[in-house]
Design a protein around this motif. Structure first.
Motif, mmCIF file in Angstrom:
data_model
loop_
_atom_site.group_PDB
_atom_site.id
_atom_site.type_symbol
_atom_site.label_atom_id
_atom_site.label_comp_id
_atom_site.label_asym_id
_atom_site.label_seq_id
_atom_site.Cartn_x
_atom_site.Cartn_y
_atom_site.Cartn_z
ATOM 1 N N ALA A 113 -1.629 -12.288 15.439
ATOM 2 C CA ALA A 113 -2.219 -12.938 14.263
ATOM 3 C C ALA A 113 -1.229 -12.985 13.108
ATOM 4 O O ALA A 113 -1.165 -13.983 12.371
ATOM 5 N N ASN A 114 -0.443 -11.929 12.936
ATOM 6 C CA ASN A 114 0.560 -11.925 11.863
ATOM 7 C C ASN A 114 1.643 -12.974 12.097
ATOM 8 O O ASN A 114 2.164 -13.562 11.147
ATOM 9 N N LEU A 115 1.999 -13.196 13.354
ATOM 10 C CA LEU A 115 2.986 -14.238 13.656
ATOM 11 C C LEU A 115 2.443 -15.616 13.272
ATOM 12 O O LEU A 115 3.191 -16.478 12.792
ATOM 13 N N ILE A 116 1.145 -15.817 13.458
ATOM 14 C CA ILE A 116 0.542 -17.090 13.055
ATOM 15 C C ILE A 116 0.509 -17.206 11.528
ATOM 16 O O ILE A 116 0.726 -18.290 10.968
ATOM 17 N N LEU A 117 0.263 -16.080 10.845
ATOM 18 C CA LEU A 117 0.322 -16.101 9.377
ATOM 19 C C LEU A 117 1.722 -16.465 8.899
ATOM 20 O O LEU A 117 1.886 -17.185 7.905
ATOM 21 N N ASP A 118 2.748 -15.967 9.593
ATOM 22 C CA ASP A 118 4.133 -16.336 9.248
ATOM 23 C C ASP A 118 4.333 -17.843 9.359
ATOM 24 O O ASP A 118 5.032 -18.456 8.544
ATOM 25 N N GLN A 119 3.721 -18.428 10.380
ATOM 26 C CA GLN A 119 3.821 -19.876 10.560
ATOM 27 C C GLN A 119 3.137 -20.614 9.415
ATOM 28 O O GLN A 119 3.634 -21.643 8.934
ATOM 29 N N MET A 120 2.002 -20.111 8.958
ATOM 30 C CA MET A 120 1.314 -20.729 7.822
ATOM 31 C C MET A 120 2.148 -20.615 6.550
ATOM 32 O O MET A 120 2.160 -21.531 5.714
ATOM 33 N N ASP A 121 2.833 -19.486 6.372
ATOM 34 C CA ASP A 121 3.636 -19.279 5.163
ATOM 35 C C ASP A 121 4.730 -20.327 5.007
ATOM 36 O O ASP A 121 5.124 -20.664 3.878
ATOM 37 N N LYS A 122 5.231 -20.835 6.108
ATOM 38 C CA LYS A 122 6.320 -21.811 6.042
ATOM 39 C C LYS A 122 5.882 -23.119 5.382
ATOM 40 O O LYS A 122 6.724 -23.895 4.924
ATOM 41 N N ARG A 123 4.583 -23.364 5.329
ATOM 42 C CA ARG A 123 4.074 -24.597 4.730
ATOM 43 C C ARG A 123 3.925 -24.486 3.213
ATOM 44 O O ARG A 123 3.611 -25.473 2.539
ATOM 45 N N LEU A 124 4.136 -23.294 2.663
ATOM 46 C CA LEU A 124 3.944 -23.085 1.224
ATOM 47 C C LEU A 124 5.256 -23.333 0.496
ATOM 48 O O LEU A 124 6.235 -22.619 0.677
ATOM 49 N N THR A 125 5.248 -24.354 -0.349
ATOM 50 C CA THR A 125 6.466 -24.724 -1.080
ATOM 51 C C THR A 125 6.309 -24.631 -2.588
ATOM 52 O O THR A 125 7.303 -24.531 -3.311
ATOM 53 N N ILE A 212 -11.275 -7.673 7.197
ATOM 54 C CA ILE A 212 -11.117 -8.087 5.800
ATOM 55 C C ILE A 212 -9.649 -8.339 5.489
ATOM 56 O O ILE A 212 -9.300 -9.334 4.844
ATOM 57 N N ASN A 213 -8.770 -7.444 5.953
ATOM 58 C CA ASN A 213 -7.339 -7.577 5.674
ATOM 59 C C ASN A 213 -6.736 -8.844 6.284
ATOM 60 O O ASN A 213 -5.754 -9.376 5.764
ATOM 61 N N PHE A 214 -7.313 -9.323 7.373
ATOM 62 C CA PHE A 214 -6.805 -10.552 7.984
ATOM 63 C C PHE A 214 -7.470 -11.810 7.418
ATOM 64 O O PHE A 214 -6.819 -12.846 7.275
ATOM 65 N N ARG A 259 -6.333 -21.373 15.774
ATOM 66 C CA ARG A 259 -5.682 -20.456 16.718
ATOM 67 C C ARG A 259 -5.646 -19.040 16.159
ATOM 68 O O ARG A 259 -5.807 -18.058 16.896
ATOM 69 N N PHE A 260 -5.461 -18.913 14.851
ATOM 70 C CA PHE A 260 -5.497 -17.597 14.203
ATOM 71 C C PHE A 260 -6.867 -16.941 14.400
ATOM 72 O O PHE A 260 -6.962 -15.762 14.759
ATOM 73 N N CYS A 261 -7.921 -17.708 14.187
ATOM 74 C CA CYS A 261 -9.282 -17.159 14.356
ATOM 75 C C CYS A 261 -9.557 -16.804 15.813
ATOM 76 O O CYS A 261 -10.184 -15.775 16.099
ATOM 77 N N ASP A 262 -9.087 -17.642 16.733
ATOM 78 C CA ASP A 262 -9.298 -17.359 18.151
ATOM 79 C C ASP A 262 -8.568 -16.088 18.581
ATOM 80 O O ASP A 262 -9.040 -15.372 19.475
ATOM 81 N N THR A 263 -7.444 -15.809 17.943
ATOM 82 C CA THR A 263 -6.679 -14.602 18.277
ATOM 83 C C THR A 263 -7.455 -13.339 17.916
ATOM 84 O O THR A 263 -7.485 -12.362 18.670
ATOM 85 N N LEU A 264 -8.111 -13.356 16.761
ATOM 86 C CA LEU A 264 -8.840 -12.176 16.289
ATOM 87 C C LEU A 264 -10.270 -12.102 16.805
ATOM 88 O O LEU A 264 -10.888 -11.035 16.751
ATOM 89 N N ARG A 265 -10.794 -13.205 17.311
ATOM 90 C CA ARG A 265 -12.223 -13.275 17.649
ATOM 91 C C ARG A 265 -12.671 -12.199 18.654
ATOM 92 O O ARG A 265 -13.727 -11.571 18.438
#
Length: 406
Positions: A113-125, A212-214, A259-265
């Protein structure tokens, strides 16, 4: 500031710094490591194995057995307050052990899940986008330490309350140990029970706080995603091909969120299901103890226990409701974008995407019921049914008689 140096992730980073959503789980994952459920590090292999064995033997595996054995061995000696205190903690101990085992089996999904969060971070400019994530990260870590404080206050207050009256906190059964025989054995048993409960509370913080943390950084990304959706088609200088390409990128962003939600589900489904099954019964015993039997010191311990039990489900159930609202906001944001004058291909893609956004993200508890505030209220309402049953059957008066539990 001392706290800022020791726990920097508790405080929002500057907007100029890159977003690191995984820092929302920084202290959580460190504590998961100290739960002894991960692969041992090479440099401290033996130490980690011994620590894992001691903690999980005392807290995960033996503590629930010790509660039941204590009932069988010393039931006639329990006062009503002691009996109810042990009953409420016994049910919670079994649920905690079950949740620890679930996380033990599925903890690798946290890093995925953290790896997917890293992928989301790349979209923040933009600085405002990073600011939302920084705020979510700091808030997430503060909640984690808030959980830790409440749980540890319960364990410590129960220990102090019990030993001040000359008895171990829960009177668990330990072979070859009789706490009535001598002061040395009394303090040894009290210390063992305190260590086991501290370990259980430490584990409980991790298995209760991880959703909560995720989800908090996920909600920050969804707010940023809604802003990107509103900006679609607003640039008058972009070509139809560029507009369509931006729409496709947003569709890909949505797939990453799913995909992030499916990982933690699977992890969330198991742990929340276990807790919702016992929360009403545990709270029922606690309310009976507070209202009818507990003295002042015991009431403080029981109230801190009740707070800890409510924290196990209520905050995440509230977040699930907010998450549903966030999904509807995404659909509204896409509809508010500039799509009316776009070409037919763009409109067809947008309609299909809009239908997908209108399906809210839902977490299920054991694939049986939806995790939401309504479900949490239904589960906790059972505690009042337990209290009413005890009052109507005069069980409290029977327990107060000297021969009631002999």
């Amino acid at each position: 500031m001392v706290l800022h140096r020791l726990f920097p992730a508790m405080f929002p980073a500057k907007d100029t710094e890159p977003a690191k959503s995984r820092n929302a789980t920084l202290y959580l994952l460190r504590c998961v490591f100290f739960m002894g459920i991960q692969s041992p590090p090479k440099n401290f292999f033996l130490v980690y194995i011994l620590w894992s064995f001691a903690l999980n033997l005392c807290s995960t595996f033996y503590q629930p057995i010790g509660f039941i054995s204590g009932f069988i061995s010393h039931l006639s000696e329990f006062s009503p307050g002691d009996f109810l205190t042990s009953m409420q903690v016994t049910f919670n101990a079994y649920s905690c052990s079950t949740k620890v085992i679930i996380v033990w089996l599925l903890h690798k999904r946290f890093e995925q899940a953290n790896l997917i969060l890293d992928q989301m971070d790349k979209r923040l400019t933009q600085p405002r986008e990073r600011s939302k994530v920084h705020s979510a990260v700091s808030f997430s870590n503060r909640i984690f330490f808030g959980f830790m404080t409440v749980y540890m206050v319960y364990a410590t207050s129960t220990f102090i309350s019990a030993v001040s009256f000359g008895r171990p906190p829960y009177q668990n059964y330990y072979p070859f140990l009789d706490w009535r025989a001598s002061k040395w054995e009394f303090w040894l048993q009290a210390g063992l029970e305190y260590f086991a409960m501290l370990g259980a509370c430490f584990q409980d913080v991790c298995v209760d706080c991880y959703p909560i943390n995720f989800i908090l950084p996920l909600r920050a990304h969804m707010r940023n995603f809604a802003d990107r959706l509103r900006q679609l088609g607003q640039d008058p200088n972009e070509s139809p091909e560029e507009s369509h390409e931006k729409l496709i990128e947003c569709i890909q962003d949505h797939k990453v969120i799913l995909r992030f939600c499916d990982t933690l589900r699977p992890v969330i489904s198991g742990t929340i299901f276990v807790q919702l099954l016992v929360v009403g019964l545990v709270l029922g015993f606690t309310i009976i103890n507070i209202v009818l039997f507990a003295n002042f010191a015991s009431r403080i311990a029981a109230l801190s226990f009740m707070t800890a039990v409510l924290l196990e489900t209520t905050p995440f159930c509230i977040l699930c409701n907010y998450l549903t609202d966030d999904c509807f906001d995404l659909a509204d944001a896409l509809f508010e974008s500039n799509w009316i004058d776009k070409e037919q291909r763009y409109k067809k893609t947008l309609i299909q995407f809009l239908q997908s956004l209108q399906k809210p993200i839902v977490f299920m508890a054991g694939n049986v019921f939806t995790i939401s505030v309504a479900t949490n209220i239904s589960a906790t309402k059972f505690s009042f049914s337990v209290f009413t049953l005890v009052k109507q059957m005069n069980i409290a008066e029977k327990l107060s008689q000297p021969s009631a539990i002999e």
